[in-house]
Design a protein around this motif. Structure first.
Motif, PDB file in Angstrom:
ATOM      1  N   GLY A   1      15.422  15.199 -10.567  1.00  0.00           N
ATOM      2  CA  GLY A   1      16.818  15.050 -10.950  1.00  0.00           C
ATOM      3  C   GLY A   1      17.380  13.658 -10.770  1.00  0.00           C
ATOM      4  N   SER A   2      16.559  12.703 -10.328  1.00  0.00           N
ATOM      5  CA  SER A   2      17.057  11.348 -10.071  1.00  0.00           C
ATOM      6  C   SER A   2      16.931  10.463 -11.310  1.00  0.00           C
ATOM      7  N   ASP A   3      17.955   9.641 -11.525  1.00  0.00           N
ATOM      8  CA  ASP A   3      17.925   8.673 -12.619  1.00  0.00           C
ATOM      9  C   ASP A   3      17.265   7.366 -12.208  1.00  0.00           C
ATOM     10  N   VAL A   4      17.433   7.015 -10.956  1.00  0.00           N
ATOM     11  CA  VAL A   4      16.914   5.749 -10.431  1.00  0.00           C
ATOM     12  C   VAL A   4      16.220   6.018  -9.109  1.00  0.00           C
ATOM     13  N   VAL A   5      15.092   5.364  -8.885  1.00  0.00           N
ATOM     14  CA  VAL A   5      14.427   5.392  -7.589  1.00  0.00           C
ATOM     15  C   VAL A   5      14.456   3.986  -7.005  1.00  0.00           C
ATOM     16  N   VAL A   6      14.940   3.868  -5.776  1.00  0.00           N
ATOM     17  CA  VAL A   6      14.882   2.608  -5.032  1.00  0.00           C
ATOM     18  C   VAL A   6      13.905   2.844  -3.884  1.00  0.00           C
ATOM     19  N   HIS A   7      12.726   2.271  -3.993  1.00  0.00           N
ATOM     20  CA  HIS A   7      11.655   2.553  -3.028  1.00  0.00           C
ATOM     21  C   HIS A   7      11.638   1.466  -1.949  1.00  0.00           C
ATOM     22  N   LEU A   8      12.253   1.785  -0.813  1.00  0.00           N
ATOM     23  CA  LEU A   8      12.344   0.855   0.312  1.00  0.00           C
ATOM     24  C   LEU A   8      11.386   1.200   1.444  1.00  0.00           C
ATOM     25  N   ALA A   9      10.981   2.451   1.544  1.00  0.00           N
ATOM     26  CA  ALA A   9      10.215   2.906   2.706  1.00  0.00           C
ATOM     27  C   ALA A   9       8.828   2.279   2.761  1.00  0.00           C
ATOM     28  N   ALA A  10       8.450   1.863   3.958  1.00  0.00           N
ATOM     29  CA  ALA A  10       7.102   1.328   4.207  1.00  0.00           C
ATOM     30  C   ALA A  10       6.943   1.169   5.705  1.00  0.00           C
ATOM     31  N   GLN A  11       5.708   1.133   6.141  1.00  0.00           N
ATOM     32  CA  GLN A  11       5.437   0.768   7.532  1.00  0.00           C
ATOM     33  C   GLN A  11       5.237  -0.733   7.571  1.00  0.00           C
ATOM     34  N   MET A  12       5.966  -1.415   8.466  1.00  0.00           N
ATOM     35  CA  MET A  12       5.874  -2.877   8.503  1.00  0.00           C
ATOM     36  C   MET A  12       4.807  -3.356   9.478  1.00  0.00           C
ATOM     37  N   PRO A  13       5.024  -3.298  10.806  1.00  0.00           N
ATOM     38  CA  PRO A  13       3.944  -3.732  11.694  1.00  0.00           C
ATOM     39  C   PRO A  13       2.807  -2.716  11.638  1.00  0.00           C
ATOM     40  N   VAL A  14       1.586  -3.218  11.630  1.00  0.00           N
ATOM     41  CA  VAL A  14       0.438  -2.318  11.632  1.00  0.00           C
ATOM     42  C   VAL A  14       0.355  -1.578  12.961  1.00  0.00           C
ATOM     43  N   GLY A  15       0.622  -2.315  14.060  1.00  0.00           N
ATOM     44  CA  GLY A  15       0.537  -1.703  15.380  1.00  0.00           C
ATOM     45  C   GLY A  15      -0.838  -1.130  15.639  1.00  0.00           C
ATOM     46  N   GLU A  16      -0.875   0.093  16.134  1.00  0.00           N
ATOM     47  CA  GLU A  16      -2.142   0.760  16.432  1.00  0.00           C
ATOM     48  C   GLU A  16      -2.606   1.669  15.297  1.00  0.00           C
ATOM     49  N   THR A  17      -1.894   1.656  14.183  1.00  0.00           N
ATOM     50  CA  THR A  17      -2.285   2.505  13.055  1.00  0.00           C
ATOM     51  C   THR A  17      -3.601   2.019  12.464  1.00  0.00           C
ATOM     52  N   PRO A  18      -4.584   2.897  12.282  1.00  0.00           N
ATOM     53  CA  PRO A  18      -5.826   2.496  11.610  1.00  0.00           C
ATOM     54  C   PRO A  18      -5.510   1.928  10.227  1.00  0.00           C
ATOM     55  N   ILE A  19      -6.239   0.908   9.821  1.00  0.00           N
ATOM     56  CA  ILE A  19      -5.915   0.197   8.593  1.00  0.00           C
ATOM     57  C   ILE A  19      -5.954   1.110   7.370  1.00  0.00           C
ATOM     58  N   ASP A  20      -6.908   2.057   7.319  1.00  0.00           N
ATOM     59  CA  ASP A  20      -6.954   2.936   6.154  1.00  0.00           C
ATOM     60  C   ASP A  20      -5.720   3.828   6.090  1.00  0.00           C
ATOM     61  N   GLN A  21      -5.234   4.272   7.244  1.00  0.00           N
ATOM     62  CA  GLN A  21      -4.016   5.081   7.260  1.00  0.00           C
ATOM     63  C   GLN A  21      -2.793   4.240   6.883  1.00  0.00           C
ATOM     64  N   TYR A  22      -2.796   2.995   7.344  1.00  0.00           N
ATOM     65  CA  TYR A  22      -1.698   2.076   7.015  1.00  0.00           C
ATOM     66  C   TYR A  22      -1.574   1.907   5.501  1.00  0.00           C
ATOM     67  N   TYR A  23      -2.709   1.696   4.841  1.00  0.00           N
ATOM     68  CA  TYR A  23      -2.683   1.530   3.393  1.00  0.00           C
ATOM     69  C   TYR A  23      -2.415   2.852   2.681  1.00  0.00           C
ATOM     70  N   ASP A  24      -2.762   3.962   3.297  1.00  0.00           N
ATOM     71  CA  ASP A  24      -2.427   5.261   2.724  1.00  0.00           C
ATOM     72  C   ASP A  24      -0.916   5.429   2.671  1.00  0.00           C
ATOM     73  N   ILE A  25      -0.227   4.976   3.708  1.00  0.00           N
ATOM     74  CA  ILE A  25       1.236   5.075   3.748  1.00  0.00           C
ATOM     75  C   ILE A  25       1.873   4.103   2.757  1.00  0.00           C
ATOM     76  N   ASN A  26       1.500   2.833   2.831  1.00  0.00           N
ATOM     77  CA  ASN A  26       2.189   1.813   2.041  1.00  0.00           C
ATOM     78  C   ASN A  26       1.765   1.771   0.580  1.00  0.00           C
ATOM     79  N   VAL A  27       0.455   1.793   0.329  1.00  0.00           N
ATOM     80  CA  VAL A  27      -0.022   1.625  -1.044  1.00  0.00           C
ATOM     81  C   VAL A  27      -0.122   2.967  -1.765  1.00  0.00           C
ATOM     82  N   LEU A  28      -0.894   3.896  -1.206  1.00  0.00           N
ATOM     83  CA  LEU A  28      -0.977   5.208  -1.854  1.00  0.00           C
ATOM     84  C   LEU A  28       0.362   5.932  -1.797  1.00  0.00           C
TER      85      LEU A  28
END
Length: 372
Positions: free
Chosen positions: A85-112
């Motif tokens: 039902g949305s006309d516009v999507v503004v995609h702001l969400a992302a994880q910024m610092p990697v921290g202790e997140t495994p890199i594959d999970q980090y890219y799963d959140i941000n890229v995938l």
């Protein structure tokens, strides 16, 4: 038959219009974050129907009048339901610092995660009409910029995982225009702060924490090319402040590099970030374009320290670092094409932090709100 196209229907008798067209339903990921919370409040005030996505279990407040939905960037079905039902999507969400997140999970959140949002946007009964993607100045590798000021044509060779994830997402966004015809606008934000955060900047405690966080992050830091290996910036700092009493009033710091150049950072007041974002909505000049969206100009540490000193009455101290951090980005393209005019330099941002709550034109970071 192709998918149905709907007209924009007003939410109220006099909805906000841009370029003679009405944008009605706007979906924001990261809606409780630094930019998202202030953007959502601005859009609701202007008469839009706004839906904000937060992570499952997130208990942070949302401005009254905004629809709150919980969904994870890893959950395709939840994203599809949320965006419907949305006309516009503004995609702001992302994880910024990697921290202790495994890199594959980090890219799963941000890229995938961005891929899933795009898929949801193009597979609605009534497809999304504009996709606004939040990228970053980190894509330029600001530790060692090749241009001054940095324009949108600067090579995108980021020096960290976060910047790299954003470059990959930019490619995805462009590809969805070529494949699905989804109009996009990419906004490269940088160093966004809310006024209530300004008073801690350009001071010794903040500078020490800034250096330590980057040096502790190692190769996960977006400034690793500057801070990585030797020399030891923390040692350089502590050797110059060892005679300061621990009870000193967190003095403002005027920082230069060994080459004599002042340190400088290109800050962005969140209200300017929101203004640049709003200027893109339903604006043909913004369709399928990329813009730097930052403050009016860089702030040197000498300038920032002097402003803090005048505000607090605490005298500044001089510091010399082994190398120089200094970069500026150009807003010229955004000014020319979408009329973006940032108005808040560091003095203006700091001056706004004392305003009474009822007069605030931004959502403060903290007290239930955190940055995205």
């Amino acid at each position: 038959m192709g998918r149905m196209q709907r007209s924009f229907m007003p939410v109220n008798p006099k909805p906000k219009q841009y370029r003679g067209k009405t944008m009605v339903s706007i979906f924001i990921t990261g809606g409780a974050g630094r930019i998202g919370s202030t953007l959502a409040r601005k859009l609701v005030k202007d008469g839009f129907q706004v839906k904000c996505m937060v992570r499952p279990g997130d208990t942070r407040s949302i401005t009254p009048g905004i629809t709150r939905v919980e969904a994870a960037l890893t959950d395709s079905r939840a994203l599809a339901r949320a965006i419907e039902g949305s006309d516009v999507v503004v995609h702001l969400a992302a994880q910024m610092p990697v921290g202790e997140t495994p890199i594959d999970q980090y890219y799963d959140i941000n890229v995938l995660g961005t891929l899933r949002v795009l898929e949801a946007a193009v597979n609605q009964s009534y497809p999304v009409k504009q996709f606004v993607y939040a990228s970053t100045d980190n894509t330029y590798g600001p530790a060692m910029p090749e241009e001054d000021p940095i324009t949108e044509s600067h090579p995108q060779v980021p020096g960290d995982y976060y910047g790299t994830s954003k470059v990959l997402c930019e490619h995805l966004v462009r590809n969805y225009y070529k494949i699905h015809g989804l109009r996009y606008t990419i906004l490269r934000y940088g160093s966004v702060i809310a006024p209530n955060e300004a008073s801690s900047l350009f001071r010794l405690r903040w500078f020490r924490a800034f250096l330590k966080s980057h040096m502790d992050a190692g190769k996960k830091s977006n400034l690793y090319q500057l801070f990585g290996g030797s020399p030891d910036f923390i040692h350089a700092l502590e050797s110059q402040v060892q005679n300061l009493d621990d009870d000193d009033d967190d003095p403002p710091v005027r920082v230069t590099g060994a080459d004599g150049r002042p340190w400088a950072i290109h800050l962005s007041d969140v209200r300017d970030s929101v203004s640049g974002t709003v200027n893109c909505l339903d604006n043909p000049n913004a369709w399928n374009e990329t813009f730097n969206i930052l403050g009016p100009a860089t702030t040197t540490f000498a300038e920032g320290a002097e402003i803090i000193s005048q505000s607090t009455g605490v005298e500044t101290i001089e510091l010399t670092m082994p190398r120089t951090l200094a970069f500026e980005l150009s807003n010229e393209k955004a000014r020319r094409l979408i009329g973006y005019e940032p108005v808040h330099d560091f003095y203006s941002t700091l001056s706004s932090c004392g305003e009474k709550a009822g007069r605030l034109d931004y959502v403060p970071v903290g007290a239930g709100w955190t940055a995205s």
